[in-house]
Design a protein around this motif. Structure first.
Motif, PDB file in Angstrom:
ATOM      1  N   GLY A   1      -7.580  -4.034  22.090  1.00  0.00           N
ATOM      2  CA  GLY A   1      -8.617  -5.053  21.995  1.00  0.00           C
ATOM      3  C   GLY A   1      -9.940  -4.550  21.451  1.00  0.00           C
ATOM      4  N   GLN A   2      -9.953  -3.350  20.848  1.00  0.00           N
ATOM      5  CA  GLN A   2     -11.195  -2.805  20.306  1.00  0.00           C
ATOM      6  C   GLN A   2     -11.555  -3.410  18.956  1.00  0.00           C
ATOM      7  OE1 GLN A   2      -9.767   1.394  20.671  1.00  0.00           O
ATOM      8  NE2 GLN A   2     -11.665   1.718  21.822  1.00  0.00           N
ATOM      9  N   VAL A   3     -10.552  -3.893  18.228  1.00  0.00           N
ATOM     10  CA  VAL A   3     -10.781  -4.541  16.944  1.00  0.00           C
ATOM     11  C   VAL A   3      -9.917  -5.788  16.860  1.00  0.00           C
ATOM     12  CG1 VAL A   3     -11.398  -2.397  15.749  1.00  0.00           C
ATOM     13  CG2 VAL A   3      -9.002  -3.137  15.805  1.00  0.00           C
ATOM     14  N   ALA A   4     -10.270  -6.670  15.932  1.00  0.00           N
ATOM     15  CA  ALA A   4      -9.531  -7.933  15.786  1.00  0.00           C
ATOM     16  C   ALA A   4      -8.457  -7.856  14.717  1.00  0.00           C
ATOM     17  CB  ALA A   4     -10.506  -9.062  15.455  1.00  0.00           C
ATOM     18  N   ALA A   5      -8.537  -6.879  13.827  1.00  0.00           N
ATOM     19  CA  ALA A   5      -7.545  -6.721  12.761  1.00  0.00           C
ATOM     20  C   ALA A   5      -7.513  -5.261  12.342  1.00  0.00           C
ATOM     21  CB  ALA A   5      -7.878  -7.609  11.564  1.00  0.00           C
ATOM     22  N   ALA A   6      -6.331  -4.780  11.970  1.00  0.00           N
ATOM     23  CA  ALA A   6      -6.194  -3.376  11.589  1.00  0.00           C
ATOM     24  C   ALA A   6      -4.872  -3.145  10.876  1.00  0.00           C
ATOM     25  CB  ALA A   6      -6.262  -2.470  12.829  1.00  0.00           C
ATOM     26  N   PRO A   7      -4.816  -2.152   9.980  1.00  0.00           N
ATOM     27  CA  PRO A   7      -3.543  -1.809   9.341  1.00  0.00           C
ATOM     28  C   PRO A   7      -2.553  -1.240  10.348  1.00  0.00           C
ATOM     29  CG  PRO A   7      -5.403  -0.958   8.080  1.00  0.00           C
ATOM     30  CD  PRO A   7      -5.934  -1.401   9.407  1.00  0.00           C
ATOM     31  N   ALA A   8      -1.276  -1.492  10.084  1.00  0.00           N
ATOM     32  CA  ALA A   8      -0.187  -0.955  10.904  1.00  0.00           C
ATOM     33  C   ALA A   8       1.059  -0.886  10.040  1.00  0.00           C
ATOM     34  CB  ALA A   8       0.057  -1.830  12.125  1.00  0.00           C
ATOM     35  N   ARG A   9       2.025  -0.130  10.502  1.00  0.00           N
ATOM     36  CA  ARG A   9       3.314  -0.100   9.833  1.00  0.00           C
ATOM     37  C   ARG A   9       4.123  -1.333  10.214  1.00  0.00           C
ATOM     38  NH1 ARG A   9       5.472   4.325   7.407  1.00  0.00           N
ATOM     39  NH2 ARG A   9       4.188   6.222   7.377  1.00  0.00           N
ATOM     40  N   TYR A  10       4.890  -1.835   9.268  1.00  0.00           N
ATOM     41  CA  TYR A  10       5.745  -2.985   9.549  1.00  0.00           C
ATOM     42  C   TYR A  10       6.699  -2.676  10.696  1.00  0.00           C
ATOM     43  CZ  TYR A  10       9.488  -6.392   9.124  1.00  0.00           C
ATOM     44  OH  TYR A  10      10.435  -7.345   9.407  1.00  0.00           O
ATOM     45  N   SER A  11       7.312  -1.488  10.694  1.00  0.00           N
ATOM     46  CA  SER A  11       8.283  -1.124  11.726  1.00  0.00           C
ATOM     47  C   SER A  11       7.661  -1.128  13.112  1.00  0.00           C
ATOM     48  CB  SER A  11       8.879   0.252  11.423  1.00  0.00           C
ATOM     49  OG  SER A  11       7.846   1.237  11.348  1.00  0.00           O
ATOM     50  N   VAL A  12       6.399  -0.729  13.208  1.00  0.00           N
ATOM     51  CA  VAL A  12       5.705  -0.725  14.499  1.00  0.00           C
ATOM     52  C   VAL A  12       5.348  -2.147  14.902  1.00  0.00           C
ATOM     53  CG1 VAL A  12       3.634   0.052  15.703  1.00  0.00           C
ATOM     54  CG2 VAL A  12       4.825   1.608  14.156  1.00  0.00           C
ATOM     55  N   PHE A  13       4.888  -2.933  13.943  1.00  0.00           N
ATOM     56  CA  PHE A  13       4.472  -4.298  14.237  1.00  0.00           C
ATOM     57  C   PHE A  13       5.635  -5.136  14.774  1.00  0.00           C
ATOM     58  CE2 PHE A  13       4.140  -8.733  12.856  1.00  0.00           C
ATOM     59  CZ  PHE A  13       2.972  -9.118  13.508  1.00  0.00           C
ATOM     60  N   VAL A  14       6.786  -5.100  14.102  1.00  0.00           N
ATOM     61  CA  VAL A  14       7.902  -5.948  14.539  1.00  0.00           C
ATOM     62  C   VAL A  14       8.500  -5.451  15.851  1.00  0.00           C
ATOM     63  CG1 VAL A  14       8.469  -6.706  12.218  1.00  0.00           C
ATOM     64  CG2 VAL A  14       9.571  -4.661  13.135  1.00  0.00           C
ATOM     65  N   ASP A  15       8.314  -4.173  16.150  1.00  0.00           N
ATOM     66  CA  ASP A  15       8.874  -3.621  17.382  1.00  0.00           C
ATOM     67  C   ASP A  15       8.014  -3.952  18.592  1.00  0.00           C
ATOM     68  OD1 ASP A  15      10.759  -1.951  18.867  1.00  0.00           O
ATOM     69  OD2 ASP A  15       9.125  -0.503  19.005  1.00  0.00           O
ATOM     70  N   ARG A  16       6.685  -4.074  18.383  1.00  0.00           N
ATOM     71  CA  ARG A  16       5.784  -4.242  19.527  1.00  0.00           C
ATOM     72  C   ARG A  16       4.876  -5.460  19.394  1.00  0.00           C
ATOM     73  NH1 ARG A  16       3.578   2.002  19.415  1.00  0.00           N
ATOM     74  NH2 ARG A  16       5.611   3.010  19.196  1.00  0.00           N
ATOM     75  N   SER A  17       5.180  -6.343  18.499  1.00  0.00           N
ATOM     76  CA  SER A  17       4.309  -7.489  18.277  1.00  0.00           C
ATOM     77  C   SER A  17       4.319  -8.427  19.487  1.00  0.00           C
ATOM     78  CB  SER A  17       4.747  -8.253  17.027  1.00  0.00           C
ATOM     79  OG  SER A  17       3.875  -9.326  16.777  1.00  0.00           O
ATOM     80  N   SER A  18       3.267  -9.230  19.583  1.00  0.00           N
ATOM     81  CA  SER A  18       3.153 -10.219  20.654  1.00  0.00           C
ATOM     82  C   SER A  18       2.771 -11.562  20.057  1.00  0.00           C
ATOM     83  CB  SER A  18       2.098  -9.771  21.680  1.00  0.00           C
ATOM     84  OG  SER A  18       0.833  -9.594  21.052  1.00  0.00           O
ATOM     85  N   ALA A  19       2.782 -12.580  20.881  1.00  0.00           N
ATOM     86  CA  ALA A  19       2.565 -13.933  20.384  1.00  0.00           C
ATOM     87  C   ALA A  19       1.184 -14.135  19.789  1.00  0.00           C
ATOM     88  CB  ALA A  19       2.794 -14.929  21.518  1.00  0.00           C
ATOM     89  N   ASN A  20       0.203 -13.346  20.211  1.00  0.00           N
ATOM     90  CA  ASN A  20      -1.161 -13.552  19.724  1.00  0.00           C
ATOM     91  C   ASN A  20      -1.453 -12.777  18.442  1.00  0.00           C
ATOM     92  OD1 ASN A  20      -1.083 -11.062  21.214  1.00  0.00           O
ATOM     93  ND2 ASN A  20      -3.315 -11.042  21.175  1.00  0.00           N
ATOM     94  N   LEU A  21      -0.447 -12.060  17.924  1.00  0.00           N
ATOM     95  CA  LEU A  21      -0.644 -11.275  16.711  1.00  0.00           C
ATOM     96  C   LEU A  21       0.157 -11.855  15.546  1.00  0.00           C
ATOM     97  CD1 LEU A  21      -0.512  -7.571  17.988  1.00  0.00           C
ATOM     98  CD2 LEU A  21      -2.540  -8.938  17.445  1.00  0.00           C
ATOM     99  N   ALA A  22      -0.411 -11.756  14.359  1.00  0.00           N
ATOM    100  CA  ALA A  22       0.282 -12.130  13.127  1.00  0.00           C
ATOM    101  C   ALA A  22       0.036 -11.020  12.108  1.00  0.00           C
ATOM    102  CB  ALA A  22      -0.226 -13.472  12.608  1.00  0.00           C
ATOM    103  N   ALA A  23       0.716 -11.102  10.970  1.00  0.00           N
ATOM    104  CA  ALA A  23       0.591 -10.032   9.979  1.00  0.00           C
ATOM    105  C   ALA A  23       0.702 -10.588   8.579  1.00  0.00           C
ATOM    106  CB  ALA A  23       1.670  -8.973  10.204  1.00  0.00           C
ATOM    107  N   LEU A  24       0.089  -9.879   7.643  1.00  0.00           N
ATOM    108  CA  LEU A  24       0.161 -10.209   6.223  1.00  0.00           C
ATOM    109  C   LEU A  24      -0.118  -8.936   5.435  1.00  0.00           C
ATOM    110  CD1 LEU A  24      -3.086 -10.167   6.084  1.00  0.00           C
ATOM    111  CD2 LEU A  24      -2.954 -12.630   6.096  1.00  0.00           C
ATOM    112  N   PRO A  25       0.059  -8.966   4.116  1.00  0.00           N
ATOM    113  CA  PRO A  25      -0.273  -7.779   3.325  1.00  0.00           C
ATOM    114  C   PRO A  25      -1.752  -7.421   3.462  1.00  0.00           C
ATOM    115  CG  PRO A  25       1.066  -9.297   2.045  1.00  0.00           C
ATOM    116  CD  PRO A  25       0.681 -10.023   3.297  1.00  0.00           C
TER     117      PRO A  25
END
Length: 425
Positions: free
Chosen positions: A277-301
């Motif tokens: 919760g320190q930032v509202a948006a940040a780069p991440a790996r796709y593999s990490v995002f899909v493995d640990r994503s939650s309902a309040n998060l979304a992703a784009l390029p």
């Protein structure tokens, strides 16, 4: 390329020929005074057994055919089906670390010099490994055995990753990419552009201390920036780079860029800051995002000025090691089997990675994962080589730090970076 059935018939013929007894001249008939010979029972001697050929496959740990893992189960079942379809073939899979003295590339290089008989027939390699193996002559060009990747079925990043020099050296099968993960409630619209990113109610961060400066390099390339001059020498366009740096400066001034960015050197850190919760948006790996994503998060390029987005794709490829023409033909059959869209789609989704072809991605069930993967696949470029990152990364990182920490103007920092690239110390 011969169909699998034809290949099996060929192998059967070779195996039977190898096991058949030699032809001998019949002995003279025994004298009439000897008792007649007793006929042998039917089935004696036993029929010869065809030769089984084993194909050796080396993979990184994440691709192991492990029954305790969903992706591993899919892979193991597909290899088992290949053996059922090819009764005279077996696939021996060895799992080796990605890096280190016992890693895939290091072991491949050592065995090529000291123990050629221990070499695999096929190996999985990341971009660095594929490039190094090709330059060292450790692998055979895949383009000689299979149709090279080409659009429109293959994504552009996969086509670029497969080619090294003028040859198709690898056959891509799975990809990880960088993306921007963000808290949905912090943005009225998906922050696909610089302007929309600035309009969020929270701050974003990127890894400003990244030695490769990959986030900044992606922004520069998205503006149409070139990395060489007319003579083919490394170069940066200071005008385009100053636009990127000016965006950072304006975001910093507006409080939209978190000061934490200067502390981060990798996407693992920016992702953790988002999770905390320190930032509202940040780069991440796709593999990490899909493995640990939650309902309040979304992703784009990664957001760009024009909103089209950008990302770098880290592509894993199959590379052919065996130089034997007969074994190469059998490996070609295995490669075709491993590229079947339905399998490749199920396997990559279970791995948390993106497939290299449209057909494989279309086999994914409809949902948010497929939507994100599709958008990334069409926005990504193949990850630049280690040489490119080493050439431009330090200068770009210093330029970012000069603007955000030293109060240097974007124009001055961009010009200094361009001069350093042209005249390295």
């Amino acid at each position: 390329m011969a169909p699998l059935l034809s290949r099996n018939l060929l192998l059967l013929a070779i195996g039977l020929a190898a096991c058949s007894p030699a032809v001998v001249t019949p002995a003279p008939s025994p004298p009439a005074t000897q008792p007649p010979a007793v006929a042998s029972p039917i089935g004696t001697p036993a029929s010869p057994t065809p030769t089984i050929i084993t194909l050796r496959l080396w993979v990184a740990p994440q691709f192991a055919p492990d029954s305790d893992d969903p992706a591993g189960t899919i892979f193991a079942a597909h290899l088992g089906a290949f053996e059922e379809a090819n009764p005279l073939l077996r696939v021996d899979v060895r799992v080796k670390p990605t890096d280190g003295p016992s890693g895939l590339l290091e072991t491949l290089s050592a065995a090529s010099a000291a123990a050629p008989a221990a070499l695999p027939d096929l190996i999985s390699l990341d971009p660095v490994g594929l490039n190094t193996a090709a330059l060292k002559g450790l692998i055979a060009p895949v383009g000689l055995l299979a149709a090279p990747p080409s659009p429109p079925d293959w994504f552009e990043f996969a086509v670029a990753a497969a080619a090294i020099g003028e040859e198709t050296q690898g056959l891509p099968f799975a990809t990880d990419t960088m993306l921007l993960a963000y808290e949905v409630e912090q943005y009225e619209s998906a922050p696909s552009s610089w302007s929309l990113l600035l309009e969020g109610s929270g701050a974003f961060a990127f890894a400003a201390a990244d030695p490769d400066a990959s986030f900044t390099l992606a922004q520069y390339l998205a503006l149409g920036g070139e990395l060489t001059d007319d003579a083919g020498r490394p170069a940066l366009d200071p005008a385009l780079l100053s636009e990127v740096l000016a965006f950072y400066a304006s975001a910093d001034t507006a409080g939209a860029l978190s000061p934490l960015a200067l502390r981060f050197s990798a996407s693992e850190e920016t992702w953790q800051a988002l999770q905390d919760g320190q930032v509202a948006a940040a780069p991440a790996r796709y593999s990490v995002f899909v493995d640990r994503s939650s309902a309040n998060l979304a992703a784009l390029p990664i957001p760009t000025r024009d909103g089209r987005g950008m990302c770098f794709a880290e592509v894993w490829s199959w590379a052919v090691v065996t130089q034997d023409p007969v074994r190469q033909a059998l490996v070609a059959d295995l490669l075709n089997w491993l590229q079947q869209p339905e399998f490749l789609g199920r396997w990559t989704q279970a791995l948390g990675l993106i497939p290299p072809t449209q057909d494989a991605l279309q086999s994914w069930p409809a949902g948010s994962d497929a939507a994100v993967a599709s958008r990334l696949a069409t926005a990504c470029l193949s990850l630049p080589s280690e040489e490119v990152l080493a050439t431009f990364g330090p200068s770009l990182r210093e330029a970012v730090e000069a603007v955000l920490m030293g109060g240097v103007t974007p124009e001055a920092a961009a010009l200094a970076a361009a001069q350093k690239v042209q005249n390295p110390e």
